[in-house]
Design a protein around this motif. Structure first.
Motif, PDB file in Angstrom:
ATOM      1  N   GLY A  35      53.203  54.285  33.776  1.00 17.29           N
ATOM      2  CA  GLY A  35      52.602  53.211  33.002  1.00 17.29           C
ATOM      3  C   GLY A  35      53.272  53.022  31.657  1.00 17.29           C
ATOM      4  N   PHE A  36      53.591  54.137  30.985  1.00 18.32           N
ATOM      5  CA  PHE A  36      54.258  54.034  29.689  1.00 18.32           C
ATOM      6  C   PHE A  36      55.657  53.453  29.839  1.00 18.32           C
ATOM      7  CE2 PHE A  36      51.664  58.028  28.317  1.00 18.32           C
ATOM      8  CZ  PHE A  36      50.523  57.255  28.246  1.00 18.32           C
ATOM      9  N   GLN A  37      56.363  53.889  30.874  1.00 19.94           N
ATOM     10  CA  GLN A  37      57.720  53.389  31.089  1.00 19.94           C
ATOM     11  C   GLN A  37      57.717  51.889  31.397  1.00 19.94           C
ATOM     12  OE1 GLN A  37      60.731  54.854  30.640  1.00 19.94           O
ATOM     13  NE2 GLN A  37      61.608  52.866  31.139  1.00 19.94           N
ATOM     14  N   GLN A  38      56.785  51.446  32.215  1.00 26.57           N
ATOM     15  CA  GLN A  38      56.691  50.020  32.534  1.00 26.57           C
ATOM     16  C   GLN A  38      56.353  49.210  31.286  1.00 26.57           C
ATOM     17  OE1 GLN A  38      53.818  50.012  35.741  1.00 26.57           O
ATOM     18  NE2 GLN A  38      55.390  50.271  37.311  1.00 26.57           N
ATOM     19  N   ALA A  39      55.429  49.730  30.485  1.00 25.30           N
ATOM     20  CA  ALA A  39      55.078  49.050  29.242  1.00 25.30           C
ATOM     21  C   ALA A  39      56.280  48.983  28.305  1.00 25.30           C
ATOM     22  CB  ALA A  39      53.913  49.782  28.569  1.00 25.30           C
ATOM     23  N   PHE A  40      56.987  50.085  28.190  1.00 23.05           N
ATOM     24  CA  PHE A  40      58.157  50.145  27.326  1.00 23.05           C
ATOM     25  C   PHE A  40      59.234  49.169  27.789  1.00 23.05           C
ATOM     26  CE2 PHE A  40      62.283  52.151  26.252  1.00 23.05           C
ATOM     27  CZ  PHE A  40      62.183  52.087  24.874  1.00 23.05           C
ATOM     28  N   SER A  41      59.444  49.091  29.087  1.00 20.88           N
ATOM     29  CA  SER A  41      60.466  48.197  29.642  1.00 20.88           C
ATOM     30  C   SER A  41      60.175  46.736  29.313  1.00 20.88           C
ATOM     31  CB  SER A  41      60.561  48.367  31.162  1.00 20.88           C
ATOM     32  OG  SER A  41      60.992  49.674  31.481  1.00 20.88           O
ATOM     33  N   SER A  42      58.897  46.416  29.113  1.00 23.65           N
ATOM     34  CA  SER A  42      58.524  45.031  28.846  1.00 23.65           C
ATOM     35  C   SER A  42      58.749  44.612  27.389  1.00 23.65           C
ATOM     36  CB  SER A  42      57.059  44.798  29.238  1.00 23.65           C
ATOM     37  OG  SER A  42      56.182  45.409  28.313  1.00 23.65           O
ATOM     38  N   ILE A  43      59.008  45.579  26.500  1.00 19.60           N
ATOM     39  CA  ILE A  43      59.222  45.224  25.088  1.00 19.60           C
ATOM     40  C   ILE A  43      60.596  45.607  24.565  1.00 19.60           C
ATOM     41  CG2 ILE A  43      56.746  45.465  24.594  1.00 19.60           C
ATOM     42  CD1 ILE A  43      57.429  48.083  23.094  1.00 19.60           C
ATOM     43  N   ILE A  44      61.327  46.460  25.280  1.00 22.40           N
ATOM     44  CA  ILE A  44      62.533  47.051  24.701  1.00 22.40           C
ATOM     45  C   ILE A  44      63.648  46.043  24.464  1.00 22.40           C
ATOM     46  CG2 ILE A  44      63.373  47.818  26.959  1.00 22.40           C
ATOM     47  CD1 ILE A  44      63.963  49.419  23.451  1.00 22.40           C
ATOM     48  N   ASP A  45      63.835  45.068  25.350  1.00 25.62           N
ATOM     49  CA  ASP A  45      64.924  44.102  25.150  1.00 25.62           C
ATOM     50  C   ASP A  45      64.714  43.303  23.866  1.00 25.62           C
ATOM     51  OD1 ASP A  45      66.186  44.926  27.435  1.00 25.62           O
ATOM     52  OD2 ASP A  45      65.394  43.312  28.695  1.00 25.62           O
TER      53      ASP A  45
END
Length: 288
Positions: free
Chosen positions: A122-132
């Motif tokens: 869940g944290f990785q998916q959330a992070f992937s949605s903001i990192i770019d």
């Protein structure tokens, strides 16, 4: 007898050097205030008009914010007084079903930056949605403030996102450590290999602290025990009383019984909302 004393002193100095890490209370309090400010609305942050939440710290210039459909949010801005780029990733909004679903997902996924590392899905998916977006904004600000310091912070879910962020900013910063990386009430993010990798890289920061408070239940999640087998990163600073900021225990190694790992029946959600005596639960209602 002298020989034994010399050996004892040498061993004592080695133990102290192993267990010691830098911690600046004033810096931690400042970055915690920025963490709390990240719960405020974008319009209040860009104008830095979020009442006492913003008044605690120096206003940030050139503030950029980002929020997606999953209600995941970050802010980035420049502190002229600190000569620092400040990045704060927001924690869980109490009313956000999306945020709670992110927190409750306890499966692991492979983490690409190190061998055998796994992190919370869940944290990785959330992070992937903001990192770019975050990389783009950081690169712009780094170009504008080329020699500034870099501070990264986050509370709760924001602490988990900040933990995933700091290695990425490290790479964008020409593999140079950020100046301060401080979280409050962060849950566990990855497995044993992930925790070890952070330690091997000195948490990618000149100064880092994973601040925990008394019976905060969030820092005990996801579970350490099998079959979940999550593990915190180190450099823990454990407080028993949020109002006494100069009384704390430092634990270099993660899951140390001297710090939060030694607390049983950690079920006080008020502790999760009380870091440095701030009103993490109430203030966000007045700065939205």
């Amino acid at each position: 007898m002298k020989t034994q004393q010399i050996i004892f002193l040498i061993l004592s100095s080695i133990i102290l050097s192993i267990s010691a890490f830098e911690y600046d209370v004033d810096m931690a309090e400042k970055l915690s205030a920025y963490s709390l400010a990240s719960y405020c609305s974008s319009s209040r942050l860009t104008s830095w008009t979020c009442g006492k939440t913003c008044d605690r710290v120096e206003p940030l210039k050139d503030v950029k914010t980002f929020e997606n459909e999953k209600e995941l949010f970050y802010m980035i801005g420049y502190s002229q007084k600190e000569d620092a780029i400040v990045i704060a990733t927001r924690g869980t909004l109490p009313w956000s079903i999306n945020n709670w679903l992110t927190d409750l997902s306890a499966s692991k996924v492979e983490y690409q930056n190190c061998q055998k590392c796994q992190v919370h899905q869940g944290f990785q998916q959330a992070f992937s949605s903001i990192i770019d977006s975050l990389k783009t904004e950081f690169s712009k600000m780094r170009k504008q403030y080329q020699n500034s310091k870099i501070y990264i912070t986050g509370h709760s879910l924001g602490g988990a996102l900040a933990t995933l962020l700091v290695p990425e900013i490290y790479k964008l910063n020409n593999n140079m450590p950020v100046d301060a990386f401080i979280t409050q009430g962060s849950p566990r993010v990855g497995n044993q290999h992930f925790s070890n990798w952070f330690a091997e890289n000195n948490n990618f920061s000149k100064m880092s602290a994973r601040i925990t408070l008394n019976k905060d239940p969030v820092v005990q999640l996801p579970a350490y025990s099998f079959p979940f087998s999550f593990k915190h990163i180190g450099n823990e600073v454990f407080y028993k009383d949020p109002s006494i900021k100069h009384e704390f225990t430092k634990c270099l190694k993660p899951e140390d019984q001297s710090c939060s790992f030694g607390i049983y029946f950690a079920t006080n959600i008020i502790d999760h909302q009380s870091y440095f005596g701030y009103g993490w639960g109430s203030e966000l209602l007045f700065c939205r």
